[in-house]
Design a protein around this motif. Structure first.
Motif: not given
Ligand code: ATP
Length: 193
Positions: A110-112, A131-134, A139-142, A148-154
């Motif tokens: 969605s960030l894209a 924004v969930l990190e993959r 990474r898409n440009p901000v 934007v703050v990126r975070f990690r998840g499963e």
């Protein structure tokens, strides 16, 4: 100051990836609450209406939200006619929660497109994007002006499309969905051909 997450989507149906990203965002940003906001008409899906009715999508979101006390269904976009622009939703939530810090949760996909969202500058002034990190993905440009703050998840490689297709094939979508949502879909006969 109250820290409030906003998580929008078609939720047609809500699936385990949605629950996972919302939980990871709430943990990472210490959110008190995450509002799940089903879209009436997604600005990105105007050519095809959701397969399930608004009432069914909201009920599935309600069931999914029962798994975490921080989660809450929000029908603000379903009560508004027409295309569901995030800026209108965020503006209304900001007005109803004076002084709250607002966080908008989204996947990297969605960030894209975020720079082209309706009234982007106003939206950027109202929320911080979580924004969930993959892992392993670029990474898409901000877009300029967005916080934007990126975070990690499963990682959870599930989509509503895949769940709908599995159900239509008569296959098992159970592993993609919260059990209560899978049971509701079966009971109501949703997404069958
Ligand atoms: P569809 O397959 O119908 O396009 P979807 O599964 O992508 O639907 P949406 O309701 O359109 O779900 O997505 C809403 C939000 O959830 C978006 O910000 C999207 O990035 C995020 N999202 C969707 N699937 C996942 C997933 N598996 N893991 C993390 N975030 C997800």
């Amino acid at each position: 100051m109250k820290r409030l997450g906003i998580f929008g989507g078609s939720f047609d149906p809500v699936h385990s990836g949605h629950v996972g990203i919302a939980r990871a965002a709430a943990d990472a940003a210490a959110l008190e609450k995450v509002l799940f906001v089903p879209a009436n008409v997604s600005p990105f899906k105007t050519s095809a209406a959701p397969r399930a009715s608004a009432a069914d999508r909201l009920e599935m979101v309600r069931l999914a939200c029962a798994c975490d006390r921080r989660f809450e269904p929000c029908d603000i976009e379903l009560r508004r006619a027409g295309v569901s622009y995030a800026v209108d939703t965020v503006r209304a939530i900001a007005a109803a929660n004076p002084g709250a810090e607002l966080f908008f949760i989204m996947g990297e996909d969605s960030l894209a497109a975020l720079g082209g969202w309706h009234k982007a500058d106003e939206l950027f002034s109202l929320v911080v994007f979580l924004v969930l990190e993959r892992p392993g993905c670029a990474r898409n440009p901000v877009p300029p002006g967005a916080r934007v703050v990126r975070f990690r998840g499963e990682p959870c490689a599930v989509s509503s499309t895949a769940a709908r297709e599995a159900i239509a094939r008569g296959g098992d979508a159970g592993r993609m969905l919260p059990p209560s949502v899978a049971a509701y879909i079966a009971r109501r006969g949703l997404y069958r051909p």
